[in-house]
Design a protein around this motif. Structure first.
Motif, PDB file in Angstrom:
ATOM      1  N   MET A 185       0.921  -1.393   0.064  1.00  0.00           N
ATOM      2  CA  MET A 185      -0.160   0.126  -0.078  1.00  0.00           C
ATOM      3  C   MET A 185       0.861   1.441  -0.079  1.00  0.00           C
ATOM      4  O   MET A 185       0.338   2.161  -0.228  1.00  0.00           O
ATOM      5  N   GLY A 186       2.139   1.174   0.665  1.00  0.00           N
ATOM      6  CA  GLY A 186       2.805   2.266   0.572  1.00  0.00           C
ATOM      7  C   GLY A 186       3.509   2.648  -0.852  1.00  0.00           C
ATOM      8  O   GLY A 186       4.045   3.862  -0.787  1.00  0.00           O
ATOM      9  N   LEU A 187       3.164   1.638  -1.693  1.00  0.00           N
ATOM     10  CA  LEU A 187       3.732   1.941  -3.230  1.00  0.00           C
ATOM     11  C   LEU A 187       2.750   2.459  -3.846  1.00  0.00           C
ATOM     12  O   LEU A 187       2.867   3.071  -5.075  1.00  0.00           O
ATOM     13  N   VAL A 188       1.374   2.719  -3.467  1.00  0.00           N
ATOM     14  CA  VAL A 188       0.336   3.214  -4.283  1.00  0.00           C
ATOM     15  C   VAL A 188       0.754   4.696  -4.701  1.00  0.00           C
ATOM     16  O   VAL A 188       0.317   4.960  -5.997  1.00  0.00           O
ATOM     17  N   GLY A 189       1.278   5.300  -3.705  1.00  0.00           N
ATOM     18  CA  GLY A 189       1.163   6.605  -4.350  1.00  0.00           C
ATOM     19  C   GLY A 189       2.085   7.182  -5.351  1.00  0.00           C
ATOM     20  O   GLY A 189       2.416   8.268  -5.883  1.00  0.00           O
ATOM     21  N   TYR A 190       3.160   6.143  -5.708  1.00  0.00           N
ATOM     22  CA  TYR A 190       4.231   6.199  -6.756  1.00  0.00           C
ATOM     23  C   TYR A 190       3.724   5.722  -7.975  1.00  0.00           C
ATOM     24  O   TYR A 190       4.575   5.875  -8.860  1.00  0.00           O
ATOM     25  N   GLY A 191       2.527   5.127  -7.981  1.00  0.00           N
ATOM     26  CA  GLY A 191       2.230   4.267  -9.378  1.00  0.00           C
ATOM     27  C   GLY A 191       1.178   5.213 -10.129  1.00  0.00           C
ATOM     28  O   GLY A 191       0.686   6.226  -9.825  1.00  0.00           O
ATOM     29  N   LEU A 230       1.302  -1.595 -10.380  1.00  0.00           N
ATOM     30  CA  LEU A 230       0.378  -2.738  -9.679  1.00  0.00           C
ATOM     31  C   LEU A 230      -0.026  -2.156  -8.422  1.00  0.00           C
ATOM     32  O   LEU A 230      -1.671  -2.387  -8.314  1.00  0.00           O
ATOM     33  N   ALA A 231       0.590  -1.662  -7.310  1.00  0.00           N
ATOM     34  CA  ALA A 231      -0.251  -1.188  -6.269  1.00  0.00           C
ATOM     35  C   ALA A 231      -1.277  -0.102  -6.590  1.00  0.00           C
ATOM     36  O   ALA A 231      -2.538  -0.269  -5.911  1.00  0.00           O
ATOM     37  N   PHE A 232      -0.729   0.620  -7.266  1.00  0.00           N
ATOM     38  CA  PHE A 232      -1.901   1.769  -7.689  1.00  0.00           C
ATOM     39  C   PHE A 232      -3.198   1.368  -8.362  1.00  0.00           C
ATOM     40  O   PHE A 232      -4.233   1.615  -8.020  1.00  0.00           O
ATOM     41  N   THR A 233      -3.002   0.071  -9.278  1.00  0.00           N
ATOM     42  CA  THR A 233      -4.081  -0.356  -9.866  1.00  0.00           C
ATOM     43  C   THR A 233      -4.966  -1.166  -8.867  1.00  0.00           C
ATOM     44  O   THR A 233      -6.046  -1.211  -9.125  1.00  0.00           O
ATOM     45  N   LEU A 234      -4.416  -1.945  -8.036  1.00  0.00           N
ATOM     46  CA  LEU A 234      -4.903  -2.828  -7.204  1.00  0.00           C
ATOM     47  C   LEU A 234      -5.827  -1.984  -6.274  1.00  0.00           C
ATOM     48  O   LEU A 234      -6.866  -2.414  -5.911  1.00  0.00           O
ATOM     49  N   GLN A 235      -5.283  -0.842  -5.759  1.00  0.00           N
ATOM     50  CA  GLN A 235      -6.099   0.123  -5.018  1.00  0.00           C
ATOM     51  C   GLN A 235      -7.180   0.658  -5.789  1.00  0.00           C
ATOM     52  O   GLN A 235      -8.464   0.611  -5.236  1.00  0.00           O
ATOM     53  N   LYS A 377      14.597   1.032   9.795  1.00  0.00           N
ATOM     54  CA  LYS A 377      15.346   0.094   9.002  1.00  0.00           C
ATOM     55  C   LYS A 377      14.394  -0.653   8.139  1.00  0.00           C
ATOM     56  O   LYS A 377      14.319  -1.743   8.081  1.00  0.00           O
ATOM     57  N   ARG A 378      13.632   0.439   7.491  1.00  0.00           N
ATOM     58  CA  ARG A 378      12.651  -0.459   6.456  1.00  0.00           C
ATOM     59  C   ARG A 378      12.570   0.176   5.077  1.00  0.00           C
ATOM     60  O   ARG A 378      13.719   1.081   4.944  1.00  0.00           O
ATOM     61  N   GLU A 379      12.079   0.104   4.303  1.00  0.00           N
ATOM     62  CA  GLU A 379      11.996   0.477   2.759  1.00  0.00           C
ATOM     63  C   GLU A 379      11.692   1.922   2.932  1.00  0.00           C
ATOM     64  O   GLU A 379      10.946   2.665   3.759  1.00  0.00           O
ATOM     65  N   ASP A 380      12.486   2.624   2.140  1.00  0.00           N
ATOM     66  CA  ASP A 380      12.623   4.149   2.063  1.00  0.00           C
ATOM     67  C   ASP A 380      11.461   4.833   1.462  1.00  0.00           C
ATOM     68  O   ASP A 380      11.270   5.924   1.526  1.00  0.00           O
ATOM     69  N   PHE A 381      10.407   4.010   0.952  1.00  0.00           N
ATOM     70  CA  PHE A 381       9.388   4.541   0.338  1.00  0.00           C
ATOM     71  C   PHE A 381       8.044   4.526   1.515  1.00  0.00           C
ATOM     72  O   PHE A 381       7.093   5.375   1.185  1.00  0.00           O
ATOM     73  N   ARG A 382       8.494   4.034   2.562  1.00  0.00           N
ATOM     74  CA  ARG A 382       7.353   4.022   3.551  1.00  0.00           C
ATOM     75  C   ARG A 382       7.007   5.367   4.088  1.00  0.00           C
ATOM     76  O   ARG A 382       8.120   5.900   4.612  1.00  0.00           O
TER      77      ARG A 382
END
Length: 495
Positions: A185-191, A230-235, A377-382
Motif C-alpha cells: 500500500m505504501g507504493l500506491v502513491g508512486y504508481g 500494480l499497487a496503484f491499480t490494485l487500489q 530500518k525499512r523500505e525508503d518509500f514507507r
C-alpha cells in the motif's frame, strides 16, 4: 452476570481478553504475527520459521480445559481450526451464521465466526443503534467478506470480494511476503493506472480463490510494468469493487468497518464519501478478534454492550533518574531530536496512538529518510503519519471528519509539513483530543506553541518487531537504533 474469557485462535494474531486486559501475544513473544507458542522465548524463532505446529497444538488445547468460573468464548481462522479440529465439536466445525447475534453455546463453550467477531467489535464500539457493517479480510473461517444490514442480517460476499486474499497474493508476488499488504500500500502513491493489471485482477478473482499459488498468477508481469503501477491499480480495483458490491446494499447512513483490509486508509476515506457516519475501531485486524468475541458473548449472555478502551495493555512501572516536562520534550523535538515515547498502557491494534510512539518534527523534509534508514530500518518509500490536534485538522487535511485511530488517508492541504506528506500528497492522519489521550494532546500542544504547527510525526515504537510493550523492550530498541531520546512515563533517558 456470566464471567467470560475470550480467545482468538488465529494462525497469526493470537490474543485474549477478559474484559479488562487485551493480551496481544506478539507483544510478549516479540514475534510479529506470532503463532501461539507455549513459552515466551526467543528460543522459538527456529520453530516459528520452520512452521512446526506440534507445540502450538498443545498450547491451543490448554484453552479448552474449563476456565475456572468462566465461559470460554472463542473464534478461529481456518488455520486455527486446523490446529485443533480434533478437539472441536462437529457443531463448531459446521457453524455458519446468518445473523450477527447467531452463536454456538454448549457446556460453557461459546463460539462465533471470525467475521462475526470483527463486525461485533466495530458495531458495539461505534455506539450506533442502527448501522451497516462490513467485515473484510484475507481469510476467516466460513467467510472472506460479509455485509451486515441494519437488521443484523448477514450477506456473504466472499466470492464477490476476496480483496484481502488478492492483496496478500500480490504482496507475495511483489516480494513483500505474506501479510505484507501494508508495504504494498505504501507504493500506491508512486504508481499510475495500468489497464493490463486491472484486467488480470478481474480474471484472477473470477476464478478459484484458495490459499495456494495459481498458474494464472504468472500473468502478472512485474518486470515489464512495475510494482508501483500494480499497487496503484490494485487500489483502484479495490475501490471499484467495494463500490460495485457494497454500496448498493446500503440500508442506513451509519457504517462500521473492521477486518484486516480496513487497515487500508485509501479505501476507508472513500467510504466517508458514501456514508454520513463511518466508524473504524483501532484494532481492526485479527489482533482485535478477542475483543469482538468477548463483546458478542457479553451482549448475548449478559445483555450488556461492553465498549472496549483503546489503551488496555498491561501497566508497567518504571522509575528513572531524570524527570522531564512536556515543554522540554516538545522543545527537543522542535530542535530536531527523534524521541521514543512510552506512556502508561499500550494500545490495542497495530497503530501507535500516543502511548508507544516514535515522535519527530513534521517540518523536516529529510525526516522520512532518517527514520526509515536509522531507526525503523525499512523500505525508503514507507510514509509516516501525523498526529494532529483535532481542532486544527481541517486547516491541514482535506477530509470531512476526525480520524482518532489513524485509519484514513486524505490529501494534505499545506506545504509546511513535508515530513508527513507522502509522494501523492496524502497522509494517514490521527486526530487527537484531550478526552482521548490528554498527555499526548498536551505534548502536541506544547510543540504547537513553540513552532506554530499543531502536529507531530507519529510512528510505531519498534524496529523489525512488534510494538514495544515493556520498558525493557523500549530501552532495548532505544539502544540498537539511532533514537536520540527515550521518554518513559515522566522520565527521560539520553545517550
Amino acid at each position: 452476570m456470566t464471567k467470560i474469557f475470550a480467545v482468538a485462535l488465529n494462525l497469526h494474531d493470537h490474543n485474549t481478553y477478559n474484559g479488562v486486559w487485551h493480551n496481544q501475544r506478539e507483544r510478549f513473544t516479540r514475534f510479529k504475527h506470532n503463532l501461539p507458542l507455549k513459552a515466551d522465548s526467543y528460543a522459538h524463532q527456529e520453530q516459528l520459521n520452520t512452521g512446526d505446529y506440534k507445540l502450538n497444538n498443545e498450547f491451543v488445547k490448554d484453552y479448552f480445559r474449563k476456565q475456572e468460573g468462566a465461559v470460554l468464548a472463542f473464534s478461529m481462522t481456518v488455520g486455527g481450526i486446523r490446529m485443533c479440529k480434533d478437539i472441536l465439536p462437529k457443531e463448531v466445525l459446521d457453524y455458519k451464521p446468518t445473523h450477527l447475534w447467531d452463536h454456538y453455546f454448549k457446556n460453557d463453550i461459546y463460539f462465533i465466526d471470525h467475521h462475526q467477531a470483527h463486525a461485533t467489535y466495530a458495531y458495539i464500539n461505534s455506539g450506533f443503534e442502527e448501522s451497516d457493517i462490513v467485515a473484510i479480510d484475507g481469510i476467516g473461517y466460513k467467510f472472506r467478506c460479509i455485509f451486515v444490514d441494519r437488521n443484523k442480517q448477514i450477506v456473504d460476499l466472499s466470492k464477490e470480494l476476496p480483496i484481502g486474499w488478492l492483496w496478500n497474493q500480490m504482496s507475495k508476488l511483489t516480494g513483500f511476503g505474506s501479510l505484507g499488504a501494508s508495504k504494498l500500500m505504501g507504493l500506491v502513491g508512486y504508481g499510475k493506472f495500468n489497464q493490463y493489471y486491472y484486467d488480470v485482477f478481474e480474471t484472477i478473482v473470477a476464478g478459484d480463490v484458495k490459499e495456494k499459488k495459481y498458474k494464472i498468477h504468472e500473468l502478472i508481469n512485474i518486470e515489464k510494468y512495475g510494482s508501483e503501477d500494480l499497487a496503484f491499480t490494485l487500489q483502484q480495483f479495490t475501490n471499484d469493487k467495494i463500490k460495485e458490491y457494497i454500496y448498493p446494499l446500503k440500508t442506513c447512513d451509519n457504517l462500521c468497518l473492521s477486518g484486516g483490509v480496513i487497515y487500508n486508509g485509501y479505501l476507508n476515506e472513500e467510504f466517508t464519501k458514501h456514508y454520513k457516519n463511518v466508524y473504524i475501531p483501532p484494532a481492526v485486524g485479527d489482533e482485535g478478534q478477542a475483543l469482538g468475541v468477548y463483546q458478542h458473548a457479553d451482549y448475548v449472555l449478559n445483555k450488556n454492550k461492553h465498549k472496549t478502551e483503546t489503551f488496555i495493555g498491561r501497566e508497567h512501572e518504571y522509575i528513572g533518574n531524570s524527570l522531564v516536562s512536556l515543554e522540554d520534550v516538545a522543545q527537543e523535538i522542535a530542535n530536531g531530536k527523534i524521541v521514543g515515547w512510552f506512556q502508561g498502557k499500550s494500545e490495542s491494534g497495530n497503530r501507535a496512538l500516543g502511548n508507544r510512539s516514535i515522535l519527530a518534527d513534521p517540518r523536516r523534509k529529510d525526516i522520512k529518510q532518517v527514520i526509515n534508514d536509522t531507526i525503523k530500518k525499512r523500505e525508503d518509500f514507507r510514509p509516516f503519519a501525523p498526529a494532529v490536534l483535532e481542532e486544527h485538522y481541517k486547516e491541514y487535511f482535506d477530509t470531512n471528519s476526525p480520524s482518532p485511530y489513524m485509519s484514513r488517508i486524505c490529501k494534505v492541504k499545506s506545504d509546511k509539513v513535508p515530513g508527513i506528506t507522502h509522494v501523492d500528497n496524502t497522509a494517514r492522519i490521527q486526530t487527537v483530543n484531550k478526552q482521548f489521550n490528554e498527555k499526548f494532546y498536551n505534548l502536541i500542544d506544547e510543540f504547537y506553541k513553540i513552532t506554530g504547527i499543531p502536529m507531530l510525526l507519529n510512528t510505531s515504537f519498534n524496529c523489525h518487531e512488534p510494538i514495544v510493550e515493556s520498558p525493557e523492550d523500549a530501552i532495548r530498541t532505544f539502544k540498537r537504533t539511532e533514537l536520540d531520546i527515550l521518554v518513559i512515563n515522566n522520565y527521560i533517558i539520553r545517550k
